[in-house]
Scaffold this motif. Sequence first.
Motif, PDB file in Angstrom:
ATOM      1  N   ASN A 188      -4.666   3.333   3.724  1.00  0.00           N
ATOM      2  CA  ASN A 188      -4.793   3.059   2.299  1.00  0.00           C
ATOM      3  C   ASN A 188      -5.439   1.704   2.038  1.00  0.00           C
ATOM      4  O   ASN A 188      -6.307   1.565   1.173  1.00  0.00           O
ATOM      5  N   MET A 189      -5.040   0.702   2.802  1.00  0.00           N
ATOM      6  CA  MET A 189      -5.540  -0.648   2.554  1.00  0.00           C
ATOM      7  C   MET A 189      -6.883  -0.919   3.218  1.00  0.00           C
ATOM      8  O   MET A 189      -7.401  -2.024   3.159  1.00  0.00           O
ATOM      9  N   GLY A 213       0.802  -1.221   0.000  1.00  0.00           N
ATOM     10  CA  GLY A 213       0.000   0.000   0.000  1.00  0.00           C
ATOM     11  C   GLY A 213       0.829   1.262   0.000  1.00  0.00           C
ATOM     12  O   GLY A 213       0.332   2.338  -0.339  1.00  0.00           O
ATOM     13  N   ASN A 270      -8.778   1.477  -3.794  1.00  0.00           N
ATOM     14  CA  ASN A 270      -7.976   1.822  -2.633  1.00  0.00           C
ATOM     15  C   ASN A 270      -7.966   3.347  -2.472  1.00  0.00           C
ATOM     16  O   ASN A 270      -8.582   4.075  -3.259  1.00  0.00           O
TER      17      ASN A 270
END
Length: 656
Positions: A568-569, A534, A577
């Motif tokens: 982000n993940m 990520g 995302n």
Amino acid sequence: MLKHSRQYLNRKMKQRSSLLILCFVLIVASVSAQTCIHNGRNFTPNGTYDANRRLILSSLPSNAAAQDGFYSGSIGQEPSRVYAAGMCIPGAEPNDCSACLKGASDWLVQDCTNQTDAYYWALDPTLCLVRYSNNSFSGSAGYWEIVPQYLVMNTANIDSNLTEFKKIWEGLIHGVIAAASSTRNNLSSSNNHYKADVAALTPFQNIYALMQCTPDVSSGDCDNCLRQSVIDYQSCCGEKTGGYVMRPICFFRWQLFTFSKAFGNITLAAPPSPPPPPLLQPQPSSGGDRAKKIDSGSGNISMRTIVAIVVVVIAVVFIIIIIVVLARGFARKGKSDQQVEFNQTGITSVRSLQFDFKTIEVATNKFSESKRIGRGGFGDVFKGTLPDGKEVAVKRLSRTSEQGEKEFKNEVIVIAKLQHGNLVRLLGFSVKGEERILVYEFVPNKSLNCFLSDPIKQAQLSWTKRFNIIRGIARGILYLHQDSRPKIVHRDLKADNILLEADMNPKISDFGTARIFGMDQTSSITRKIVGTKGYMPPEYICDGQFSMKTDVYSFGVLVLEIICGKKNMSFCSPGPNLVTYAWRLWREETPLELVDPTILDNFPAEEVTRCIHIALLCVQHEPTDRPDVSTIMLMLTSTTIISHVPQPPGSLDASY
């Protein structure tokens, strides 16, 4: 009359020097007020003067590179006439010179929005100066050539004998001033008024100094400008480990490392060798003088043979001593409780940082669960209290961790000498058997991830605090990429590795995967991909290629996380995302929908939009399309419009 005017100017300069130090001393470089001279003379943006300014600045890179590194000229008619000059350090490669001048010119155009006078000494990829004005300044050394200054200092203090250091430092500096201020070449050459030199501080540490004036000023004016810069530096930063001072007509920098190719051709004089022992002289006999060399057939040995035998014996003894010393060193290395010494990239020893393992056990109550404050892929982190009452963070590397002896040594070597307010400070380490311990300063608020993953703590992050965290992270990366020697690529920038002090000042931590870059190195390739999903750019994941733009990509992801308050993940499949989601909002011209709803204050929409814009530039697919960190700092501290338009990020098809 002229003499009295110069004396009056010098008195005024001295009266204002203390005030100027307070106004202009900075630790992290930004351009704005320090290089845009605020003398009351302004122009109208997008007018004739602005157009002439942009035109002549755009011509400097090619003209200066083609004319021995120095070019000056003018364009336009009064009152919109613009005078400009560009200069590179002597010996700079034409491509480096052009790139440096272009970068400096772009900074001035973007940052000096309406000032008719400005200057800037750029430090990368070489040293260069760009200056412009609405008045001719060729050969001038008046008030506005001497008084404006931009001073940057290192934060660390000299840790050696200060008296001896000052003696050696002052000897070097005075010699460089004398050499730089002397006129050695014609006025059209940048070799005039320039000097770089080195002095040995210890057998393992040198002092490097470089000074340069514009080639069109007199020797006296160059000397005056450089001496004033040295005085200003000493008055505020005399015990620091380096820094530089910029003025419109002169530049002064010194460091404890080689910061320029200029030092590549300088060789320190070797210390004088002790006189050889006196040779045995033949004794006169009663029969008169005898020949010094006796016939070999008589069974006697010549003096030359005796000397040769002595030299061979000394050499053999010397070799035996070396072998014994090395053997003892290897024997010590095999003992678990012995001190460890690493030699790499200018760090000759970190033995002074070594803690006794028993001290660490006591400090952490034998690594009890109640002392645990964090858990990572390479081991656990404990809060400890040293015998003097100082609180520390103790990182105990896992015995089964992928971070082995190599990574451990790497982390110690990389951060042992790093000193910056936005980097976590290593206090020491300990080795015993398979135990490998790192001792850091204690940071009370834990990591940024603790705030982003906790709704209650997340609400404590106002926009002001978030923006300060963003800028602090950028300052730390700028130090790693530009100001530290050697240059360092972190390779694992993420929310877990950003620690927050009590005042929410961010500190970059965990250098176990960091890589050292040489002065001229721009990228590298590895077969072992390390980092966090990520945060890694596509060229690193796919091809193992990493560079400083790898950290820039990670920084972009961090900025988006700080703005939206989510990792982000955390955007689960089949949804996008965080990076692609931010790009979608930007394309639809609704970027502020990204903002964390827990931000209760009235956040400045323009500032937030600017940060989203910067973040999207950082996560571009091609590394060359991402800005470097110095440009990022400029964009974060300036209010000018960002001209670069972000394209679809690397993880998104261009047709999206």
